[in-house]
Motif scaffolding. Structure first.
Motif, PDB file in Angstrom:
ATOM      1  N   LYS A  53      29.774 -32.149  32.673  1.00 37.19           N
ATOM      2  CA  LYS A  53      29.116 -32.221  31.370  1.00 37.19           C
ATOM      3  C   LYS A  53      30.010 -32.712  30.248  1.00 37.19           C
ATOM      4  O   LYS A  53      29.517 -33.265  29.265  1.00 37.19           O
ATOM      5  N   GLU A 101      30.945 -27.672  36.535  1.00 44.08           N
ATOM      6  CA  GLU A 101      30.048 -27.766  35.381  1.00 44.08           C
ATOM      7  C   GLU A 101      30.750 -28.412  34.197  1.00 44.08           C
ATOM      8  O   GLU A 101      30.212 -29.321  33.562  1.00 44.08           O
ATOM      9  N   GLU A 139      32.415 -23.501  40.727  1.00 47.63           N
ATOM     10  CA  GLU A 139      31.157 -23.859  40.080  1.00 47.63           C
ATOM     11  C   GLU A 139      31.344 -24.084  38.579  1.00 47.63           C
ATOM     12  O   GLU A 139      30.772 -25.005  38.012  1.00 47.63           O
ATOM     13  N   GLU A 140      32.149 -23.221  37.950  1.00 46.51           N
ATOM     14  CA  GLU A 140      32.425 -23.411  36.520  1.00 46.51           C
ATOM     15  C   GLU A 140      33.191 -24.701  36.294  1.00 46.51           C
ATOM     16  O   GLU A 140      32.947 -25.429  35.326  1.00 46.51           O
TER      17      GLU A 140
END
Length: 561
Positions: free
Chosen positions: A345, A341, A337-338
Motif C-alpha cells: 500500500k 500490507e 502479513e503486516e
C-alpha cells in the motif's frame, strides 16, 4: 452576517504566492475589537479542564521539539483510552453534557488534538437535546445523539467577548455553529471545553482571527497553535503557522514531526507546504542513501516514504534501493502479513522497478514479501519499459499522470542502467546498450569516469566504464570506453568485444573499435580515444555523436570457443 472582505477560511492552493484579502489590507485588522463588549455580540465561555498531570504545554517548560512530541504522544495515547468528544450545553444552572461518538471509520478522535472541537449554545438541556436530535449534525461536526453527564473536572471558566461575524468568517467551525445550524444563535452564549494545555494556543488563535498575527514564535508554541487552528478549522492560521515554521531551521526530528501531524480532511491542504518542506529536507539530508544507511533504516514510515520519493537519491542502483526497502520492512514489521500490507500500500509504489536489472526482477517474482499478482504486474511493466525506444521512455517519464508515482523517472544512480540482449546459440554472446546524457559526459572532464550496471555473460559479471582521459601521448583530453570483468573467483574468459556508437547523419550505429582479451577478475580493457577527436570537438553543440542530447553506445561481447 458575513464580515465584508473576510477570507472565509482562506481557500487556496498556491501557498507561497497567494496573499489573502485579510492579510493584504491593514483596514481589516480588528485587534481593537478583541474581547471588547462594545464590539461583540456573543460571549465565548471556555471551560478549562484538567489534562494529564505530567504533561506540560509548549509554553510551559518544553525544552524542544523532542519533548513536545513526547508529551503530545502521551496525551494522544490517553485520549485513545476514552474517545468521548465533549459537547457542552449551557443552561441557566450551567449544566454540562457530553456526547459519546461511536468508533467508526468516519468518526474517530483526531490524533492532533485531545478532542474534536464541538460546542452547543445556551438553552435548556431538554431543548438542546431535542434540537440536536432533529438537526442531526448541523450543530457541529459530531452527529451522535447519545447523551450522558460530563464528569470532567473543570478547573476554571474563561469568558471572552467575541464577534460571531469575525469568527464565522475565519473559522469553518464557528461558521457552522453560528450561521448554519442554530436557530436564534445570535442571542445565545457558547461554551466550549478544552484541556489546560490548550489554553495558551486557543487564546493566541482567537487573537489571530482578529489581528492576523500571533504572539507565539518558538516552534513548539507554533505547533500548538497550528493544531488548535486545525481543531477549530481556521485555515488561514494554519497557513500562517506553516509559513513561520518553515522559516525556522529544520532538523530531522522536527521534519519527522511535521510529517506526522495528522490534520482533518478539510484542513490538510493548509499544512501541506510544511509537510512538503519536511519531505524536501529529509530527501536532501539522506540524498546519499547508503552513507546514512543505518539512519535511514531507523526512520519511521513517513520518513522513509519522503526519502524514497526523491528523484535525486545517490544510490548504486535501483536494485540496492529495493534491497534496502525490504530490509527496512523486515526491521519495522516482523509479521509477514503486516509487512506485505505496508509494502503493497505504501512502499513498493516508490520503488522504480523499470530501472532494476533483469536478474533482480527475476528475484522480485519469487519474493515472499510481495503479493504474487502485484509482483507479476510490476515486473511485466518494467520489462515492457525496457523494451521501449528512448523517445517513448522519455515520454513515459514526463507523463502527467505519472507525476505522483514517478516510477518511470530515473534517479541519480552511481551505476548507469543498461539494456542487454543475450544469445546462447550458436555461441554465448550479449549486446549491451549504454546511453549517456550530454550533461553527464560534460561532468567527466577532466578526469572523471562513469560506470554501468553489471551485466552477465557465461555466468560472470561485466561492466562498461566511460572515461575522460588523456590520449596515449598525453597531449589532449578525449573520450574513452572500457570493458571490465567484476572480481569473482579465479576464472578467466577469452572474450571478443566490439564498441559502436550512433552517429549523424544516418543516426545508425557505427563500429568504432574491436579487439579480444582474456579477462580475469578486476581487469579492464578498452580504447582511450573512441572517437579519435579532442574532448572539445567531441562535446561541441554540433557534435555528430549526441542525438537529441544523448550519446548512444553499444558493446558486443562474445565468448571465444
Amino acid at each position: 452576517m458575513i464580515l465584508p472582505g473576510a477570507d472565509l477560511f482562506d481557500p487556496r492552493s498556491d501557498m507561497d504566492s497567494y496573499v489573502s484579502p485579510v492579510e493584504s489590507r491593514l483596514d481589516y485588522d480588528f485587534s481593537f475589537a478583541f474581547n471588547d463588549s462594545n464590539f461583540s455580540d456573543r460571549v465565548l465561555k471556555i471551560e478549562i479542564v484538567a489534562g494529564l498531570p505530567d504533561v506540560k504545554s509548549a509554553g510551559d517548560g518544553c525544552s524542544g521539539i523532542t519533548e513536545w512530541a513526547r508529551n503530545r504522544k502521551r496525551r494522544r495515547e490517553d485520549v485513545k483510552k476514552d474517545k468521548a468528544v465533549e459537547i457542552v450545553g449551557q443552561s441557566e444552572d450551567e449544566q454540562a453534557l457530553t456526547c459519546n461518538i461511536p468508533d467508526t471509520e468516519d468518526t474517530v478522535a483526531y490524533e492532533n488534538q485531545d478532542v474534536e472541537a464541538v460546542a452547543m449554545v445556551e438553552g435548556s438541556p431538554t431543548d438542546a437535546q431535542l434540537d440536536f436530535h432533529q438537526r442531526g449534525d448541523a450543530a457541529g461536526p459530531s452527529s451522535d445523539s447519545s447523551w450522558s453527564m460530563d464528569c470532567s473536572t473543570v478547573l476554571r471558566v474563561k469568558s471572552v467577548h467575541i464577534s460571531s461575524a469575525i469568527l464565522a468568517a475565519k473559522s469553518l467551525f464557528f461558521h457552522e455553529l453560528f450561521l448554519n445550524g442554530i436557530k436564534d444563535s445570535a442571542q445565545r452564549d457558547v461554551t466550549i471545553q478544552i484541556h489546560a494545555s490548550e489554553e495558551e494556543a486557543l487564546m493566541d488563535l482567537l487573537n489571530f482571527m482578529y489581528s492576523n498575527n500571533l504572539s507565539a514564535s518558538r516552534a513548539t508554541a507554533l505547533l500548538d497553535v497550528l493544531l488548535a487552528a486545525d481543531k477549530f478549522k481556521v485555515a488561514s492560521c494554519m497557513r500562517y503557522c506553516s509559513k513561520l515554521l518553515r522559516n525556522i531551521p529544520m532538523t530531522c526530528e522536527s521534519a519527522l514531526l511535521y510529517l506526522d501531524l495528522p490534520s482533518s480532511i478539510l484542513m490538510a491542504e493548509a499544512a501541506q507546504p510544511l509537510t512538503d518542506a519536511a519531505k524536501k529536507f529529509l530527501s536532501v539530508r539522506y540524498k546519499d542513501i547508503y552513507k546514512f544507511q543505518e539512519e535511514v533504516l531507523g526512520l519511521p514510515l513517513a520518513g522513509i516514504e519522503a526519502v524514497l520519493s526523491s528523484d535525486y537519491l545517490q544510490a548504486a542502483s535501483e536494485d540496492t534501493i529495493y534491497d534496502l526497502v525490504l530490509k527496512w520492512a523486515h526491521t519495522h514489521y516482523p509479521k509477514l502479513e503486516e509487512r506485505k500490507e505496508v509494502l503493497a500500500k505504501q512502499l513498493v509504489q516508490l520503488i522504480r522497478f523499470p530501472y532494476m536489472t533483469c536478474r533482480k526482477l527475476k528475484k522480485v517474482l519469487n519474493c515472499n514479501d510481495l503479493h504474487p499478482e502485484f509482483a507479476s504486474k510490476v515486473v511485466l511493466e518494467a520489462l515492457f519499459f525496457k523494451a521501449e525506444t528512448p523517445h517513448r521512455q522519455h515520454a513515459l517519464a514526463v507523463d502527467v499522470p505519472n507525476a505522483v508515482n514517478r516510477r518511470f523517472v530515473e534517479r541519480a544512480y552511481k551505476y548507469r542502467p543498461v539494456k542487454v540482449v543475450d544469445f546462447e546459440l550458436p555461441y554465448q554472446q550479449c549486446v549491451v546498450y549504454l546511453d549517456l546524457k550530454r550533461e553527464e559526459c560534460a561532468q567527466l572532464f577532466p578526469t572523471g569516469r562513469v560506470y554501468s550496471q553489471a551485466f552477465h555473460l557465461g555466468g560472470q559479471g561485466f561492466f562498461l566504464s566511460a572515461h575522460c582521459n588523456m590520449d596515449q601521448q598525453g597531449t589532449y583530453h578525449c573520450f574513452g570506453l572500457f570493458l571490465g570483468m567484476q572480481e569473482k573467483g579465479s576464472a578467466s574468459f577469452a572474450v571478443d568485444y566490439e564498441f559502436a556508437a550512433r552517429s549523424k547523419p544516418t543516426e545508425g550505429y557505427v563500429n568504432k573499435y574491436k579487439g579480444n582479451y582474456t579477462f580475469t577478475g578486476g581487469k579492464a580493457v578498452g580504447y582511450r580515444n573512441l572517437f579519435s577527436v579532442h574532448w572539445e570537438a567531441f562535446m561541441e553543440d554540433d557534435s555528430n555523436y549526441f542525438i537529441n542530447g544523448i550519446l548512444h553506445l553499444r558493446a558486443e561481447l562474445t565468448i571465444r570457443q
